[in-house]
Write an enzyme that holds these catalytic residues in place. Structure first.
Site, mmCIF file in Angstrom:
data_model
loop_
_atom_site.group_PDB
_atom_site.id
_atom_site.type_symbol
_atom_site.label_atom_id
_atom_site.label_comp_id
_atom_site.label_asym_id
_atom_site.label_seq_id
_atom_site.Cartn_x
_atom_site.Cartn_y
_atom_site.Cartn_z
ATOM 1 C CG ASP A 19 36.790 46.142 37.955
ATOM 2 O OD1 ASP A 19 37.544 45.219 37.593
ATOM 3 O OD2 ASP A 19 37.197 47.199 38.463
ATOM 4 C CG ASP A 21 41.862 45.003 41.886
ATOM 5 O OD1 ASP A 21 42.180 44.928 43.080
ATOM 6 O OD2 ASP A 21 42.005 44.060 41.086
#
Length: 225
Positions: A19, A21
Site C-alpha cells: 500500500d 499512503d
C-alpha cells in the site's frame, strides 16, 4: 502487543506488495485538510468521517455517504485535484526509501487506492522512487477491502498471489490482502492509537532489509554501518 522487528523470518516470498499512503509514506495531514474542507461544505462533521477515509477509494467513500443531488465522480475529482496541490507534510515512512531501493525490479509493486497522478505526486513529494508496477484506483473496479487489486498486482508480476507479502496500515487494506490469500505486515508509523491485529506489525522499515533466497525474498535485519 509487542512489535516484531523481523516479521515472517522463515518465509520466502515471490514478491512484496505495498500500500502507499500510511505504509510507504504519510499523507495524513494533506488528505485530512482537503477532506475536512469538503466534508464541512457538505454538512458533515470531519471528526466523525475522517477515520473512514483511509485505505478506501475516494469515490467509494463519497458513494457511501449517499449525499442527495451530487455527482460522486465530480466530487471525487475535486478532492483529487485539491490533494494534488496540497502536499505539505507528505513524507516517507522512516527507512522506506532504503528498503524499496534494495528490492529487485520485478519483485515488488505499489497497490494503492489513490489515483495514478496523485500517487505519483505524493511519491515525488516524499522523495520515493516510483515502482516498476503501479496498481491504482483507475485499474480496479472494486477497491479495497475487495482483493482484486492485490490479485491484479501478483498477476502482472507473474507470481502466485498467495506467495506474496503485503505491507498495509489500514483495516480495509489488511482485509484486502487477506482476502487475496497473502500474508500481511502492518506498518504502524501513522497510527495514533494502539492497533489490534493478529498480523505481525512494525513501526517502520529501519533495521529491515531483504535477502534473495532460491528465487524468492526473505526479510532480514539490516546491519548497522
Amino acid at each position: 502487543m509487542t512489535e516484531n522487528p523481523i516479521p515472517y523470518p522463515d518465509r520466502r516470498f515471490q514478491a512484496l506488495l505495498f500500500d502507499m499512503d500510511g505504509t510507504l509514506l504519510t499523507s495524513i495531514e494533506s488528505a485530512e485538510r482537503v477532506w475536512s474542507r469538503w466534508l464541512t461544505c457538505h454538512g458533515f462533521d470531519p471528526v466523525e468521517i475522517l477515520p473512514r477515509i483511509h485505505g478506501v477509494q475516494t469515490l467509494e467513500t463519497i458513494r457511501r455517504l449517499d449525499i442527495p443531488g451530487i455527482d460522486p465522480q465530480q466530487e471525487a475529482d475535486w478532492i483529487a485535484r485539491e490533494e494534488m496541490v496540497d502536499l505539505d507534510g507528505v513524507r516517507a515512512i522512516d527507512g522506506a526509501a532504503e528498503f524499496i531501493a534494495g528490492l529487485p525490479h520485478d519483485g515488488w509493486a505499489i497497490v494503492t487506492s489513490a489515483t495514478r497522478p496523485l500517487a505519483e505526486a505524493r511519491l515525488a513529494a516524499a522523495g520515493l522512487v516510483p515502482p516498476p508496477l503501479f496498481i491504482t484506483a483507475e485499474d480496479i473496479a472494486c477497491g479495497k477491502p475487495a482483493p482484486d487489486c492485490y490479485i491484479a498486482a501478483a498477476r502482472q508480476l507473474g507470481v502466485d498471489v498467495t506467495q506474496c507479502l503485503v505491507f498495509e496500515d489500514a483495516p480495509a487494506g489488511i482485509a484486502s490482502g487477506r482476502a487475496a490469500g497473502t500474508e500481511v505486515v502492518v506498518i504502524t508509523a501513522t497510527h495514533t492509537h494502539p492497533f489490534a491485529t493478529e498480523h505481525p506489525h512494525i513501526r517502520d522499515y529501519r533495521g529491515l532489509t531483504t535477502a534473495h533466497a532460491d528465487g524468492g525474498l526473505m526479510l532480514r535485519p539490516r546491519m548497522a554501518v
